[in-house]
Scaffold this active site. Structure first.
Site, PDB file in Angstrom:
ATOM      1  N   ILE A 166     -84.261 -76.475   1.619  1.00 24.64           N
ATOM      2  CA  ILE A 166     -83.743 -75.183   1.152  1.00 24.64           C
ATOM      3  C   ILE A 166     -82.448 -75.380   0.381  1.00 24.64           C
ATOM      4  O   ILE A 166     -82.236 -74.789  -0.688  1.00 24.64           O
ATOM      5  CB  ILE A 166     -83.532 -74.204   2.331  1.00 24.64           C
ATOM      6  CG1 ILE A 166     -84.846 -73.974   3.081  1.00 24.64           C
ATOM      7  CG2 ILE A 166     -82.992 -72.869   1.825  1.00 24.64           C
ATOM      8  CD1 ILE A 166     -84.708 -73.088   4.303  1.00 24.64           C
ATOM      9  N   GLY A 167     -81.569 -76.255   0.906  1.00 23.10           N
ATOM     10  CA  GLY A 167     -80.287 -76.511   0.234  1.00 23.10           C
ATOM     11  C   GLY A 167     -80.485 -76.980  -1.194  1.00 23.10           C
ATOM     12  O   GLY A 167     -79.758 -76.571  -2.107  1.00 23.10           O
TER      13      GLY A 167
ATOM     14  N   HIS B 219     -85.923 -62.657  13.815  1.00 22.72           N
ATOM     15  CA  HIS B 219     -86.752 -63.451  12.902  1.00 22.72           C
ATOM     16  C   HIS B 219     -87.657 -64.331  13.750  1.00 22.72           C
ATOM     17  O   HIS B 219     -87.331 -65.456  14.097  1.00 22.72           O
ATOM     18  CB  HIS B 219     -85.868 -64.316  12.005  1.00 22.72           C
ATOM     19  CG  HIS B 219     -86.653 -65.196  11.075  1.00 22.72           C
ATOM     20  ND1 HIS B 219     -87.637 -64.705  10.242  1.00 22.72           N
ATOM     21  CD2 HIS B 219     -86.606 -66.524  10.854  1.00 22.72           C
ATOM     22  CE1 HIS B 219     -88.159 -65.695   9.577  1.00 22.72           C
ATOM     23  NE2 HIS B 219     -87.550 -66.818   9.915  1.00 22.72           N
TER      24      HIS B 219
ATOM     25  N   ARG C 154     -88.815 -76.816  11.761  1.00 27.54           N
ATOM     26  CA  ARG C 154     -89.945 -76.927  12.696  1.00 27.54           C
ATOM     27  C   ARG C 154     -90.970 -77.952  12.208  1.00 27.54           C
ATOM     28  O   ARG C 154     -91.124 -78.178  11.019  1.00 27.54           O
ATOM     29  CB  ARG C 154     -90.648 -75.571  12.802  1.00 27.54           C
ATOM     30  CG  ARG C 154     -89.903 -74.568  13.596  1.00 27.54           C
ATOM     31  CD  ARG C 154     -90.804 -73.409  13.895  1.00 27.54           C
ATOM     32  NE  ARG C 154     -90.953 -72.487  12.775  1.00 27.54           N
ATOM     33  CZ  ARG C 154     -91.872 -71.509  12.751  1.00 27.54           C
ATOM     34  NH1 ARG C 154     -92.731 -71.402  13.735  1.00 27.54           N
ATOM     35  NH2 ARG C 154     -91.947 -70.666  11.737  1.00 27.54           N
TER      36      ARG C 154
HETATM   37  O1  TXD Z   1     -85.923 -67.305   7.275  1.00 28.47           O
HETATM   38  C1  TXD Z   1     -85.270 -68.228   7.767  1.00 28.47           C
HETATM   39  N1  TXD Z   1     -84.002 -68.050   8.170  1.00 28.47           N
HETATM   40  C2  TXD Z   1     -85.928 -69.610   7.928  1.00 28.47           C
HETATM   41  C3  TXD Z   1     -84.897 -70.698   8.183  1.00 28.47           C
HETATM   42  C4  TXD Z   1     -86.864 -69.952   6.859  1.00 28.47           C
HETATM   43  C5  TXD Z   1     -87.222 -71.268   6.689  1.00 28.47           C
HETATM   44  C6  TXD Z   1     -86.474 -72.418   7.274  1.00 28.47           C
HETATM   45  N2  TXD Z   1     -85.560 -72.012   8.315  1.00 28.47           N
HETATM   46  C7  TXD Z   1     -84.627 -73.017   8.865  1.00 28.47           C
HETATM   47  O2  TXD Z   1     -83.662 -73.431   7.892  1.00 28.47           O
HETATM   48  C8  TXD Z   1     -85.262 -74.288   9.331  1.00 28.47           C
HETATM   49  O3  TXD Z   1     -85.943 -74.090  10.559  1.00 28.47           O
HETATM   50  C9  TXD Z   1     -84.048 -75.175   9.467  1.00 28.47           C
HETATM   51  O4  TXD Z   1     -83.391 -74.877  10.669  1.00 28.47           O
HETATM   52  C10 TXD Z   1     -83.160 -74.702   8.296  1.00 28.47           C
HETATM   53  C11 TXD Z   1     -83.183 -75.621   7.113  1.00 28.47           C
HETATM   54  O5  TXD Z   1     -84.485 -75.809   6.684  1.00 28.47           O
HETATM   55  P1  TXD Z   1     -84.788 -77.006   5.639  1.00 28.47           P
HETATM   56  O6  TXD Z   1     -86.239 -76.965   5.329  1.00 28.47           O
HETATM   57  O7  TXD Z   1     -83.802 -76.989   4.526  1.00 28.47           O
HETATM   58  O8  TXD Z   1     -84.490 -78.276   6.571  1.00 28.47           O
HETATM   59  P2  TXD Z   1     -84.251 -79.800   6.098  1.00 28.47           P
HETATM   60  O9  TXD Z   1     -85.000 -80.057   4.834  1.00 28.47           O
HETATM   61  O10 TXD Z   1     -84.490 -80.624   7.309  1.00 28.47           O
HETATM   62  O11 TXD Z   1     -82.690 -79.810   5.740  1.00 28.47           O
HETATM   63  C12 TXD Z   1     -81.706 -79.675   6.715  1.00 28.47           C
HETATM   64  C13 TXD Z   1     -80.558 -80.580   6.261  1.00 28.47           C
HETATM   65  C14 TXD Z   1     -80.895 -82.073   6.367  1.00 28.47           C
HETATM   66  O12 TXD Z   1     -80.734 -82.683   5.091  1.00 28.47           O
HETATM   67  C15 TXD Z   1     -79.887 -82.610   7.366  1.00 28.47           C
HETATM   68  O13 TXD Z   1     -79.433 -83.918   7.077  1.00 28.47           O
HETATM   69  C16 TXD Z   1     -78.770 -81.614   7.201  1.00 28.47           C
HETATM   70  O14 TXD Z   1     -79.442 -80.361   7.120  1.00 28.47           O
HETATM   71  N3  TXD Z   1     -77.810 -81.572   8.302  1.00 28.47           N
HETATM   72  C17 TXD Z   1     -76.502 -81.327   8.113  1.00 28.47           C
HETATM   73  N4  TXD Z   1     -75.820 -81.069   6.987  1.00 28.47           N
HETATM   74  C18 TXD Z   1     -74.483 -80.861   7.155  1.00 28.47           C
HETATM   75  N5  TXD Z   1     -73.842 -80.869   8.348  1.00 28.47           N
HETATM   76  C19 TXD Z   1     -74.516 -81.146   9.479  1.00 28.47           C
HETATM   77  N6  TXD Z   1     -73.873 -81.167  10.672  1.00 28.47           N
HETATM   78  C20 TXD Z   1     -75.925 -81.382   9.392  1.00 28.47           C
HETATM   79  N7  TXD Z   1     -76.891 -81.658  10.311  1.00 28.47           N
HETATM   80  C21 TXD Z   1     -78.045 -81.756   9.621  1.00 28.47           C
END
Ligand code: TXD
Length: 315
Positions: A12-13, A174, A81
Site C-alpha cells: 500500500i505504501g 472494519h 493477512r
Molecule cells: O482497509 C484497511 N484499513 C485495510 C488495511 C486494507 C488492506 C490492508 N490493510 C492492512 O494494511 C494490512 O493488513 C496491513 O496491516 C497494512 C499494510 O498492508 P500492506 O499490504 O502494505 O503490507 P506490506 O506489503 O506487508 O507492507 C507493510 C510494510 C512492510 O514493508 C514492513 O517492512 C513495514 O510495513 N514495517 C514498518 N515500516 C516502518 N516502521 C515499522 N516499525 C515497520 N514494521 C513493519
C-alpha cells in the site's frame, strides 16, 4: 508544498507514494524498517519525475525521525493477512509496531494529521491515539471508504450502472461485522428501494452483495495468497488526504474517535465524518432502524473486544 510522510513502504505504501507523486500532492518521506526498501523505491520513483515534469522532493529512509514536522502521516506499517488469517490475528504484532510509531509521532511530528491503515484498523488507530497523544480530530482510520467502494463496485456491476452514480455508507468496525446501510444507498439520488420495487434487483441479490462486501478483503487475500488488497486501500487513503490538504470538507465514512456519538465512547468506529484542513471537523449522526442499530452495536462490540486486548498489551 505539504510534507507527507508514509510509514510503511510495502504494497500500500508503494501505491500511496506513486499516487501522491503523480497527483503532485506534496513532498514525500517514505519510511520502512527493511534495509534499503524505502530508499530503493524512492530512488526509482524519483527517476520517474522528469518524465511527468514533476519536481517534488522524495526521501526514502529507515530513519523514522525524518517524519519531523509532517503535515500528514499515513501509516501502513505492519504485517498483512495471509489466507486463513483474520484481521484480528494481526493484533499483537501490529500493536507493537503502532507503539513505536506512536512514540515517534509524539517526538517528531505531534501536529500532523494522521491517517492509519494498518489492521486490525479500528484497534490500531485507537492504540496510535493512545500512545501518540494526538487530539481526536487529528487522527483517523481508513476503512469505510474502501468498504463502501467495494459495495458500490459490486452493486454497479450487478445493475450495470456507472459506479459514480452510486452513493452509500458502510458503518461500524472494519471487519466481518461492518454494516452497509441500504436506507442510505441511492443511485443518482434514487433510493435503492425503487430498484427493488421495480425488480431491477432482488433483495436476495443485494444481501449477497452485502456479504461479498463484508468478505471483500478476504476474497482478495485468498486469490493473492501472500498479500492483501492494496490498490483500493491506497486510493481510499488518497481521498482522505486530498479532503484534508485541499480543505474539501467531504463527508466520508472513516474510523473516528467517538465520545458519546452513536452511544459509543472511547472507541474508533466507522461513521460519516467531514474532513477539512482542521482534520475531522464534524461527526455526522444518522438515524438508524432498530435492526441496523443492533448490527452496529454488534460491530462496536467486536471493536471493543480488540481494544480490550490492546489495553492489556499497553501495560
Ligand atoms: O482497509 C484497511 N484499513 C485495510 C488495511 C486494507 C488492506 C490492508 N490493510 C492492512 O494494511 C494490512 O493488513 C496491513 O496491516 C497494512 C499494510 O498492508 P500492506 O499490504 O502494505 O503490507 P506490506 O506489503 O506487508 O507492507 C507493510 C510494510 C512492510 O514493508 C514492513 O517492512 C513495514 O510495513 N514495517 C514498518 N515500516 C516502518 N516502521 C515499522 N516499525 C515497520 N514494521 C513493519
Amino acid at each position: 508544498m505539504n510534507k507527507i510522510s508514509l510509514i510503511g513502504a510495502g504494497n500500500i505504501g508503494t501505491i500511496l507514494a506513486y499516487s501522491i507523486a503523480r497527483k503532485n500532492l506534496g513532498d514525500i518521506v517514505l519510511v520502512d524498517v527493511v534495509d534499503g526498501l524505502a530508499e530503493g523505491k524512492c530512488l526509482d520513483l524519483g527517476q520517474s519525475l522528469p518524465i511527468d515534469k514533476l519536481n517534488l522532493k522524495i526521501l526514502g529512509t529507515d530513519d523514522i525521525s525524518k517524519i519531523h514536522d509532517s503535515d500528514v502521516i499515513i501509516i501502513t506499517a505492519g504485517i498483512a493477512r495471509k489466507p486463513g488469517m483474520s484481521r484480528d490475528d494481526l493484533i499483537e504484532t501490529n500493536f507493537k509496531i503502532m507503539q513505536n510509531i506512536g512514540i515517534a509521532i509524539k517526538d517528531f511530528s505531534p501536529n500532523s494529521f494522521v491517517i492509519c491503515i494498518t489492521n486490525p484498523l479500528d484497534a490500531m488507530v485507537w492504540a496510535l491515539k493512545e500512545i501518540s497523544g494526538l487530539k481526536k480530530n487529528s487522527i483517523i482510520g481508513m476503512a469505510g471508504i474502501l468498504d463502501s467502494s467495494r459495495f458500490k463496485y459490486f452493486l454497479g456491476k450487478e445493475l450495470n450502472i456507472a459506479f459514480e452514480n452510486i452513493q452509500t455508507i458502510v458503518l461500524g468496525g472494519h471487519g466481518d461485522t461492518m454494516v452497509p446501510l441500504l436506507d442510505y444507498t441511492t443511485i443518482s439520488g434514487i433510493p435503492i428501494k425503487n430498484f427493488i420495487d421495480n425488480k431491477r434487483i432482488s433483495l436476495e441479490k443485494i444481501n449477497q452483495i452485502i456479504e461479498r462486501t463484508r468478505n471483500g478483503g478476504g476474497e482478495v487475500v485468498s486469490l493473492l495468497k501472500d498479500s492483501s488488497a492494496f490498490y483500493s486501500p491506497a486510493c481510499s487513503a488518497v481521498e482522505m488526504l486530498e479532503s484534508y490538504i485541499f480543505d474539501q470538507r467531504k463527508i466520508l465514512p472513516c474510523s473516528a474517535y467517538l465520545q458519546g456519538e452513536y452511544g459509543v465512547s472511547d472507541l474508533f468506529v466507522g461513521v460519516p465524518v467531514i474532513i477539512g484542513r482542521k482534520g475531522i471537523e464534524e461527526i455526522i449522526e444518522l438515524d438508524l432502524t432498530d435492526d441496523i442499530h443492533k448490527e452496529f452495536n454488534k460491530s462496536v462490540n467486536s471493536v471493543d473486544n480488540l481494544v480490550k486486548k490492546c489495553k492489556k498489551l499497553l501495560v
